[in-house]
Scaffold this motif. Structure first.
Motif, PDB file in Angstrom:
ATOM      1  N   LEU A   8     -13.585  -3.290  -9.930  1.00 25.09           N
ATOM      2  CA  LEU A   8     -14.119  -5.404 -10.833  1.00 25.09           C
ATOM      3  C   LEU A   8     -12.322  -5.368 -10.759  1.00 25.09           C
ATOM      4  O   LEU A   8     -10.912  -5.461 -10.769  1.00 25.09           O
ATOM      5  N   GLU A   9     -12.082  -7.304  -9.908  1.00 28.38           N
ATOM      6  CA  GLU A   9     -11.146  -7.892  -9.636  1.00 28.38           C
ATOM      7  C   GLU A   9     -11.066  -9.095 -10.282  1.00 28.38           C
ATOM      8  O   GLU A   9     -12.248  -9.880 -10.380  1.00 28.38           O
ATOM      9  N   GLY A  10     -10.115  -9.437 -10.138  1.00 31.74           N
ATOM     10  CA  GLY A  10     -10.121 -11.328 -10.934  1.00 31.74           C
ATOM     11  C   GLY A  10      -8.561 -11.374 -11.337  1.00 31.74           C
ATOM     12  O   GLY A  10      -7.888 -10.376 -11.610  1.00 31.74           O
ATOM     13  N   ILE A  11      -7.641 -12.046 -11.777  1.00 32.14           N
ATOM     14  CA  ILE A  11      -6.616 -12.605 -12.338  1.00 32.14           C
ATOM     15  C   ILE A  11      -6.221 -12.453 -13.191  1.00 32.14           C
ATOM     16  O   ILE A  11      -7.603 -12.123 -14.041  1.00 32.14           O
ATOM     17  N   PRO A  40      -3.158  -0.262 -12.077  1.00 31.14           N
ATOM     18  CA  PRO A  40      -1.967   1.473 -12.212  1.00 31.14           C
ATOM     19  C   PRO A  40      -3.072   2.020 -13.093  1.00 31.14           C
ATOM     20  O   PRO A  40      -3.263   2.365 -13.871  1.00 31.14           O
ATOM     21  N   SER A  41      -2.724   3.351 -11.776  1.00 34.85           N
ATOM     22  CA  SER A  41      -3.494   4.847 -12.216  1.00 34.85           C
ATOM     23  C   SER A  41      -2.609   5.552 -13.801  1.00 34.85           C
ATOM     24  O   SER A  41      -1.278   4.378 -14.019  1.00 34.85           O
ATOM     25  N   PRO A 103     -11.240  -1.223 -13.268  1.00 38.20           N
ATOM     26  CA  PRO A 103      -9.966  -2.764 -13.168  1.00 38.20           C
ATOM     27  C   PRO A 103      -9.158  -2.881 -11.954  1.00 38.20           C
ATOM     28  O   PRO A 103      -8.424  -1.787 -12.017  1.00 38.20           O
ATOM     29  N   ARG A 104      -9.188  -3.113 -10.918  1.00 36.83           N
ATOM     30  CA  ARG A 104      -8.466  -3.282  -9.560  1.00 36.83           C
ATOM     31  C   ARG A 104      -8.225  -2.250  -8.565  1.00 36.83           C
ATOM     32  O   ARG A 104      -8.917  -1.348  -9.229  1.00 36.83           O
ATOM     33  N   SER A 108      -6.183  -6.337  -5.260  1.00 40.13           N
ATOM     34  CA  SER A 108      -5.445  -7.090  -6.303  1.00 40.13           C
ATOM     35  C   SER A 108      -3.806  -6.875  -5.406  1.00 40.13           C
ATOM     36  O   SER A 108      -2.749  -7.535  -5.287  1.00 40.13           O
ATOM     37  N   SER A 109      -3.604  -5.691  -4.127  1.00 40.61           N
ATOM     38  CA  SER A 109      -2.588  -5.791  -3.446  1.00 40.61           C
ATOM     39  C   SER A 109      -2.567  -7.199  -2.761  1.00 40.61           C
ATOM     40  O   SER A 109      -1.279  -7.419  -2.323  1.00 40.61           O
ATOM     41  N   PHE A 110      -3.435  -6.979  -2.157  1.00 39.45           N
ATOM     42  CA  PHE A 110      -3.054  -8.788  -0.931  1.00 39.45           C
ATOM     43  C   PHE A 110      -3.263  -9.583  -2.067  1.00 39.45           C
ATOM     44  O   PHE A 110      -2.508 -10.340  -1.692  1.00 39.45           O
ATOM     45  N   ALA A 111      -3.842  -9.200  -3.381  1.00 35.03           N
ATOM     46  CA  ALA A 111      -3.470 -11.256  -4.325  1.00 35.03           C
ATOM     47  C   ALA A 111      -2.320 -11.244  -5.100  1.00 35.03           C
ATOM     48  O   ALA A 111      -1.736 -12.314  -4.559  1.00 35.03           O
ATOM     49  N   TYR A 112      -1.803  -9.943  -5.274  1.00 32.45           N
ATOM     50  CA  TYR A 112      -0.395 -10.560  -5.671  1.00 32.45           C
ATOM     51  C   TYR A 112       0.816  -9.760  -5.130  1.00 32.45           C
ATOM     52  O   TYR A 112       1.795 -10.176  -5.051  1.00 32.45           O
ATOM     53  N   ASN A 113       1.008  -9.467  -3.790  1.00 32.91           N
ATOM     54  CA  ASN A 113       1.553  -8.622  -2.939  1.00 32.91           C
ATOM     55  C   ASN A 113       1.814 -10.186  -1.957  1.00 32.91           C
ATOM     56  O   ASN A 113       3.177  -9.091  -0.833  1.00 32.91           O
TER      57      ASN A 113
END
Length: 206
Positions: A8-11, A40-41, A103-104, A108-113
Protein backbone atom coordinates in the motif's frame (compact mmCIF):
# COMPACT_ATOMS: atom_id res chain seq x y z
CA UNK A 1 -5.99 -17.54 -2.96
CA UNK A 2 -2.21 -17.94 -3.16
CA UNK A 3 -0.19 -16.07 -0.51
CA UNK A 4 0.35 -12.52 -1.74
CA UNK A 5 2.87 -9.75 -1.13
CA UNK A 6 0.67 -6.63 -1.15
CA UNK A 7 2.03 -3.09 -0.92
CA UNK A 8 0.00 0.00 0.00
CA UNK A 9 1.44 3.37 -1.04
CA UNK A 10 0.34 7.00 -0.79
CA UNK A 11 1.32 10.27 0.81
CA UNK A 12 1.15 10.66 4.58
CA UNK A 13 -2.42 10.59 5.84
CA UNK A 14 -3.81 8.68 2.85
CA UNK A 15 -5.07 5.75 4.95
CA UNK A 16 -2.50 3.03 4.27
CA UNK A 17 -2.47 1.70 7.82
CA UNK A 18 -6.27 1.63 8.04
CA UNK A 19 -6.59 -0.33 4.80
CA UNK A 20 -3.80 -2.71 5.81
CA UNK A 21 -5.65 -3.52 9.03
CA UNK A 22 -8.95 -3.96 7.16
CA UNK A 23 -7.26 -6.32 4.73
CA UNK A 24 -5.66 -8.41 7.47
CA UNK A 25 -9.04 -8.80 9.16
CA UNK A 26 -10.61 -9.79 5.83
CA UNK A 27 -8.03 -12.50 5.10
CA UNK A 28 -8.29 -13.92 8.61
CA UNK A 29 -12.06 -14.00 8.22
CA UNK A 30 -11.49 -16.17 5.15
CA UNK A 31 -9.35 -18.55 7.18
CA UNK A 32 -6.09 -17.30 5.62
CA UNK A 33 -3.02 -16.16 7.54
CA UNK A 34 -2.06 -12.50 7.08
CA UNK A 35 0.62 -10.21 8.45
CA UNK A 36 0.81 -6.40 8.40
CA UNK A 37 4.48 -5.39 8.30
CA UNK A 38 5.18 -1.75 7.38
CA UNK A 39 8.34 0.03 6.37
CA UNK A 40 10.42 1.24 8.10
CA UNK A 41 10.59 -2.21 9.69
CA UNK A 42 10.74 -3.03 13.38
CA UNK A 43 14.38 -4.11 12.97
CA UNK A 44 17.42 -2.16 14.21
CA UNK A 45 17.83 -0.05 11.05
CA UNK A 46 14.10 0.63 10.89
CA UNK A 47 14.15 1.86 14.48
CA UNK A 48 16.98 4.25 13.61
CA UNK A 49 14.99 5.56 10.64
CA UNK A 50 11.98 6.25 12.86
CA UNK A 51 14.19 8.20 15.26
CA UNK A 52 15.59 10.25 12.38
CA UNK A 53 12.12 11.02 10.97
CA UNK A 54 10.84 12.08 14.37
CA UNK A 55 13.78 14.26 15.39
CA UNK A 56 15.93 14.86 12.26
CA UNK A 57 19.07 13.78 14.14
CA UNK A 58 21.44 13.14 11.22
CA UNK A 59 24.08 15.95 11.10
CA UNK A 60 24.29 16.67 7.36
CA UNK A 61 24.93 20.17 6.05
CA UNK A 62 22.56 19.97 3.07
CA UNK A 63 19.14 18.51 2.37
CA UNK A 64 20.66 16.55 -0.53
CA UNK A 65 23.14 14.79 1.75
CA UNK A 66 20.33 14.01 4.18
CA UNK A 67 18.17 12.46 1.44
CA UNK A 68 21.07 10.34 0.17
CA UNK A 69 21.71 8.99 3.65
CA UNK A 70 18.00 8.22 4.03
CA UNK A 71 18.09 6.38 0.69
CA UNK A 72 20.90 4.17 1.97
CA UNK A 73 19.16 3.55 5.30
CA UNK A 74 15.83 2.63 3.71
CA UNK A 75 17.52 0.22 1.28
CA UNK A 76 19.42 -1.49 4.10
CA UNK A 77 16.27 -1.75 6.19
CA UNK A 78 14.34 -3.07 3.17
CA UNK A 79 16.82 -5.90 2.67
CA UNK A 80 16.50 -6.83 6.35
CA UNK A 81 12.70 -6.57 6.17
CA UNK A 82 12.49 -8.89 3.17
CA UNK A 83 15.05 -11.55 3.97
CA UNK A 84 16.14 -11.73 7.62
CA UNK A 85 15.98 -15.25 9.07
CA UNK A 86 13.89 -14.36 12.11
CA UNK A 87 10.86 -12.57 10.67
CA UNK A 88 11.64 -11.73 7.03
CA UNK A 89 8.41 -11.16 5.10
CA UNK A 90 9.27 -13.17 1.98
CA UNK A 91 10.02 -16.34 3.96
CA UNK A 92 6.70 -15.79 5.76
CA UNK A 93 4.92 -15.67 2.41
CA UNK A 94 6.78 -18.45 0.61
CA UNK A 95 7.38 -20.92 3.44
CA UNK A 96 4.51 -20.25 5.83
CA UNK A 97 1.82 -19.38 3.26
CA UNK A 98 1.08 -16.01 4.86
CA UNK A 99 -0.30 -12.96 3.02
CA UNK A 100 2.06 -10.01 3.56
CA UNK A 101 0.57 -6.51 3.69
CA UNK A 102 3.18 -3.76 3.66
CA UNK A 103 2.40 -0.05 4.01
CA UNK A 104 5.32 1.47 2.04
CA UNK A 105 8.02 -0.23 -0.03
CA UNK A 106 10.68 0.95 -2.48
CA UNK A 107 8.14 3.22 -4.20
CA UNK A 108 8.34 5.48 -1.15
CA UNK A 109 12.09 5.87 -1.59
CA UNK A 110 11.53 7.31 -5.06
CA UNK A 111 8.68 9.50 -3.84
CA UNK A 112 10.39 10.91 -0.76
CA UNK A 113 14.13 10.84 -1.46
CA UNK A 114 14.40 11.77 -5.16
CA UNK A 115 14.50 15.39 -6.34
CA UNK A 116 16.77 15.50 -9.39
CA UNK A 117 17.25 13.06 -12.30
CA UNK A 118 20.46 11.80 -10.70
CA UNK A 119 18.52 11.12 -7.48
CA UNK A 120 16.13 8.84 -9.38
CA UNK A 121 19.11 6.95 -10.80
CA UNK A 122 20.65 6.69 -7.32
CA UNK A 123 17.46 5.30 -5.76
CA UNK A 124 17.02 2.91 -8.68
CA UNK A 125 20.52 1.51 -8.17
CA UNK A 126 19.90 0.95 -4.47
CA UNK A 127 16.60 -0.85 -5.05
CA UNK A 128 17.08 -2.62 -8.38
CA UNK A 129 17.38 -6.10 -6.88
CA UNK A 130 14.26 -5.95 -4.70
CA UNK A 131 11.29 -7.89 -6.15
CA UNK A 132 8.10 -6.07 -7.14
CA UNK A 133 5.04 -6.87 -5.02
CA UNK A 134 2.34 -9.21 -6.26
CA UNK A 135 -0.07 -6.27 -6.04
CA UNK A 136 0.47 -2.53 -5.56
CA UNK A 137 -2.39 -0.37 -4.25
CA UNK A 138 -1.96 3.39 -4.45
CA UNK A 139 -4.20 5.61 -2.33
CA UNK A 140 -4.38 8.99 -4.04
CA UNK A 141 -5.25 11.80 -1.61
CA UNK A 142 -5.10 15.57 -2.32
CA UNK A 143 -2.41 17.27 -0.26
CA UNK A 144 -4.93 19.65 1.32
CA UNK A 145 -6.92 16.74 2.74
CA UNK A 146 -3.76 14.97 3.85
CA UNK A 147 -2.72 18.06 5.84
CA UNK A 148 -6.13 18.17 7.51
CA UNK A 149 -5.75 14.55 8.58
CA UNK A 150 -2.18 15.07 9.75
CA UNK A 151 -3.24 18.08 11.78
CA UNK A 152 -4.92 15.76 14.25
CA UNK A 153 -1.65 13.94 14.99
CA UNK A 154 0.20 14.82 18.16
CA UNK A 155 3.62 14.41 16.54
CA UNK A 156 4.57 15.16 12.94
CA UNK A 157 7.55 13.70 11.09
CA UNK A 158 10.02 15.82 9.15
CA UNK A 159 8.45 14.84 5.80
CA UNK A 160 4.90 15.80 6.81
CA UNK A 161 5.01 19.36 5.46
CA UNK A 162 2.99 20.87 2.63
CA UNK A 163 5.82 21.57 0.16
CA UNK A 164 7.32 18.13 0.74
CA UNK A 165 3.97 16.35 0.35
CA UNK A 166 3.29 18.14 -2.95
CA UNK A 167 6.65 16.99 -4.30
CA UNK A 168 6.00 13.45 -3.02
CA UNK A 169 2.60 13.38 -4.72
CA UNK A 170 4.16 14.43 -8.03
CA UNK A 171 6.88 11.81 -7.69
CA UNK A 172 4.29 9.08 -7.10
CA UNK A 173 2.40 10.10 -10.24
CA UNK A 174 5.58 10.03 -12.30
CA UNK A 175 6.56 6.64 -10.90
CA UNK A 176 3.19 4.99 -11.44
CA UNK A 177 2.84 6.20 -15.04
CA UNK A 178 5.44 3.65 -16.14
CA UNK A 179 4.66 0.86 -13.68
CA UNK A 180 4.08 -2.43 -15.49
CA UNK A 181 3.01 -4.81 -12.68
CA UNK A 182 -0.47 -5.29 -11.09
CA UNK A 183 -1.63 -1.88 -9.85
CA UNK A 184 -4.81 -0.41 -8.38
CA UNK A 185 -5.11 3.37 -7.98
CA UNK A 186 -7.93 4.64 -5.78
CA UNK A 187 -9.18 8.06 -4.73
CA UNK A 188 -8.44 7.96 -1.01
CA UNK A 189 -11.10 10.51 -0.02
CA UNK A 190 -13.75 7.78 -0.13
CA UNK A 191 -14.95 6.07 3.03
CA UNK A 192 -12.61 3.41 4.44
CA UNK A 193 -15.29 0.79 3.86
CA UNK A 194 -15.71 1.72 0.18
CA UNK A 195 -11.94 1.61 -0.36
CA UNK A 196 -11.72 -1.78 1.31
CA UNK A 197 -14.41 -3.26 -0.92
CA UNK A 198 -12.60 -2.10 -4.06
CA UNK A 199 -9.29 -3.48 -2.80
CA UNK A 200 -10.82 -6.88 -2.06
CA UNK A 201 -12.43 -6.99 -5.52
CA UNK A 202 -9.06 -6.19 -7.10
CA UNK A 203 -7.23 -8.90 -5.13
CA UNK A 204 -9.79 -11.57 -5.97
CA UNK A 205 -8.38 -11.74 -9.50
CA UNK A 206 -5.32 -13.42 -8.01
Amino acid sequence: MKPLFIVLEGIDGSGKTTQADYLKTYFEGQGQAALVSPEPSSGPIGQLIRQVLAANILPFATAQEFEQQMGYLFAADRYYHLYNAQDGILPARDQQGCHIITPRYYFSSFAYNAHRPEDWQFIERLNQDFPPPDALIYLDLPVEQALQRLGARQQRECYEKEDKLREVSRNYQRLLENYSHPLLCLAANQSPEALHQQIVAFLQQF
